[in-house]
Design an enzyme around this catalytic site. Structure first.
Site, PDB file in Angstrom:
ATOM      1  N   LYS A  55      67.994  29.342  -2.076  1.00 20.25           N
ATOM      2  CA  LYS A  55      69.030  28.556  -1.397  1.00 20.25           C
ATOM      3  C   LYS A  55      69.664  27.558  -2.363  1.00 20.25           C
ATOM      4  CE  LYS A  55      66.816  29.568   2.977  1.00 20.25           C
ATOM      5  NZ  LYS A  55      65.842  29.219   4.039  1.00 20.25           N
ATOM      6  N   GLN A  99      62.520  23.953   5.340  1.00 18.44           N
ATOM      7  CA  GLN A  99      62.045  25.335   5.209  1.00 18.44           C
ATOM      8  C   GLN A  99      60.895  25.602   6.178  1.00 18.44           C
ATOM      9  OE1 GLN A  99      63.398  27.870   3.344  1.00 18.44           O
ATOM     10  NE2 GLN A  99      61.930  29.160   4.405  1.00 18.44           N
ATOM     11  N   ASP A 122      71.579  24.597   9.183  1.00 16.41           N
ATOM     12  CA  ASP A 122      70.740  25.780   9.340  1.00 16.41           C
ATOM     13  C   ASP A 122      70.616  26.159  10.826  1.00 16.41           C
ATOM     14  OD1 ASP A 122      69.236  27.762   7.994  1.00 16.41           O
ATOM     15  OD2 ASP A 122      67.345  26.733   8.424  1.00 16.41           O
TER      16      ASP A 122
END
Lengths: 283, 283
Positions: A55, A99, A122
């Site tokens: 990412k 994450q 996200d």
């Protein structure tokens, strides 16, 4: 008849070119500032570390910065919440990625939900999910939103079609179902307790596999001409759907790898650039 | 075989007795304080006025108080938001009901979403919906939650069953689908763009009609032995489903009136009492 390959890798690359231009333009009008994605990695899971690195790399490829936060595996919920609040308050940070998964002692849901809506690039908060589901402005959850972007790029018609989503996870099945519903598909959500799964899948014009089991969904359950989206990835380049026999008789297929996977990270940076533009000005 | 009547009226009455006891107990431990539901009525729509009155009456029947706020039809979004913020801050108010619909000039979604999560006893906020969908603690949207309570009271099995929800409104179809999914049903959401509606309904073990059109869903679309839930109400005591012929061959049916309707208000006061208990202490 050969199925159209829904080439996520190619679409992601093409989108990166466009995002690079947008980031460059943003720099011009904002005294060299760029969108910044903060990535938070908790603990030392090698797969998670790899994802976070990928990412960060994607950010750099389009000229964005990433702020990499690494916390030890002993981190408490309170410590992680404090870090997220700090990033929420930081005006230089335009997006926050936590994450998944975090170590067991951490309340992951509380930490996801602590992310400010406008930085939830996200798409993991309950608030963002609820707003998206109700048709209000919100960043979409990255994987299902990436799938929607891929289907749209290939002009796949969804209105009135019967879409079957196999899986109901918070970051895939549930938001996927709501996005397809809002695109006017009739949507069925299946899962581990579903009876007669093959029969239900037989009725699908669009099938999304999101179960996390290698080739769990068999090709012969899927009707000719269906659009086949495989959100799974397993060692050896295998997805959740037995794709091989479908290459001849589906109307469209996302390959594994190179279909859904690249669109997830692409959507994350796409939404980060959008958030940066909102803060730094579009010029 | 005669269908079981899912008697919402009876269940609501029985629940009111239980709620009366809980409110009385709360008074004892909190120096005569009771849960208070604030109801907000904007404008002079007679149907809305009737609904608000019915909700106030339900509060009184169980010994709760209601605080009735009436605003003129010229109210602006800002004025309504200010009132909601005031009620959020008021420690004596445990639940807030904003009667739908509000006049056109008002941003209803913004006003719904201004209601504090812990006072959203009607279950209308995006945040509450998102949390409910993700299995987190939140008050459910009153009508679908009332349906779930009714199905539970009659031990209707949902796990693994195929539930078809016809309708996708923010306060009925969408939350209904998520509640059924979280109860481990396989869920299909149909709507105005759905093709082959009769065929999809034919596969339903549980059918929920929430379309707002009198007897739009025909009896002969529904298979023998299905559980039939009708969330519609039209003049003359007609629902969204042609119920007559199903009384002999469905396994269970919510009558119209007396099925889903009473459960909506009952759920509102049920959740208001819960909120009151959380603030005033359970003794």
């Amino acid at each position: 008849m050969s199925a159209t390959i829904l080439d996520g890798k190619a679409l992601a690359q093409k989108t990166e070119q466009e995002l690079s231009r947008r980031v460059a333009q943003l720099k011009e009008v904002s005294r060299e500032r760029t969108p910044i994605l903060a990535t938070i990695l908790v603990g030392d899971d090698p797969a998670s570390a790899t994802y976070v690195k990928m990412k960060g790399n994607a950010c750099r490829r389009i000229g964005m910065d990433s702020l990499q936060v690494e916390l030890p595996s002993s981190t408490t919920t309170e410590e992680l919440l404090a870090k997220i609040h700090e990033l929420n308050e930081n005006p230089d940070v335009h997006g926050i990625l936590l994450q998944h998964p975090v170590p067991h002692q951490i309340d992951e849901r509380a930490c996801f939900d602590a992310i400010a809506l406008e930085k939830d690039v996200d798409g993991v908060t309950c608030l963002g999910f609820g707003r998206m589901a109700m048709g209000e402005e919100a960043y979409g959850c990255a994987t299902p939103k990436g799938i929607m972007r891929l289907l749209e790029a290939y002009d796949v018609e969804l209105e009135g079609k019967h879409a079957v989503v196999v899986g109901r996870s918070p970051i895939l099945g549930k938001p996927m179902a709501m996005m397809l519903l809002n695109a006017n598909a009739t949507v069925t959500i299946c899962h581990s307790r579903t009876q007669n799964l093959p029969e239900i899948i037989k009725g699908a014009d669009v099938i999304v596999g999101a179960v996390g089991k290698p080739e769990f969904i068999r090709a012969d359950w899927i009707k000719d001409g269906a659009v086949v989206v495989d959100a799974g990835y397993h060692p050896g380049g295998i997805g959740d759907i037995e794709l091989g026999p479908l290459m001849d008789r589906a109307s469209a297929v996302t390959p594994v790898p190179g279909g859904v996977g690249p669109m997830t990270i692409n959507t994350l940076i796409y939404q980060s650039v959008d958030s940066g533009e909102r803060k730094l000005g579009k010029g």
